[in-house]
Design a protein around this motif. Sequence first.
Motif: not given
Length: 329
Positions: A303-323
């Motif tokens: 969890v943490g803020e990024y300006e880069d939309a690609n990183i923000k999207s990957a962060q969501v995808t990674a969480y969904e993968q683990m969950l």
Amino acid sequence: MAEPELATKGPESDASAPPPPAVQQTPPAPTLSEHCTSDRPTPTGQSSTGEVTKLADIDVYISKPADYPHTPSKLLLLLTGGTGLHSVNNQIQADRFASEGYFVVMPDLFNGDAAPNASTLADEPTTPGSFLDTFKIKAAETAKSFLIDMWLARHTEEKVMPILTKVIDACKDEFADAVSHGGGVYAVGYCFGGRYILLLAGERPTVTGRGFPWSAVSTPAPDEEAGKTVVGPYIKAGAIAHATLVSRSDFEGLKAPVSLVSVENDPLFPDEVRTAGEDYMRENGVEHEVQVYPGVPHGFAVVGEYEDANIKSAQVTAYEQMLKWIKEH
């Protein structure tokens, strides 16, 4: 964003002088990056909702589902990077899993000694403007590296594993309902904590008085054929995001299913280590998945803020993968 990839000469010397002997290169000591030891800015408007308490004399952050205990929950162990227990970002990460119905226990892996220089990272590094600026930056980087190396020397497997096995044993007593409902303990780990998911997911032989110094913490099962005892696995299933300090041997004895969120060309989890681990799991029938995320920094899944939309999207995808992985196991 790009989809994550699925991966099941020196100066010449005098001619009359004999050539110098070959120097054997020593591999660099394992270390951590800024992304393992510093938090990103906390997402705007978000704060943690759980509580820090004691469990078996160890500080833990506990986050419960809103309807617990009226609705059964599964127990999830969350292992952090170097920023540790009191990082608001780590606490929010725990809260997110709790909102999905998990009773989350996040132990203090470092006994109050979080990684040095843990601070909030700016989105872009400062560009040095002069030679003096550059010198100061390099000096600061050297000092940080030294402090982190000293910190790592204080937090070895021999120190961390007893904390984890003690917490797991206490969870089986204090939160027996959640452990029973899930048929065991689930676990997720980030950066530093990622390696310990592998250790908790493995079965390893030990000999009384030798082997793992922490093996006496939990009662081992007899292994009559080998004349040894066996410890682990301690968890039912685990998910790992951009682990650090992992060696090939950490995959040996792996039994519990694991999901890996990996970063493309990550020097902290080299491709050769990852692929060796994949080979081991495939050859030994260990259920697993590995997804490699391109164009993101190490630590992106926390969890943490990024300006880069690609990183923000990957962060969501990674969480969904683990969950998804822990929900399916």
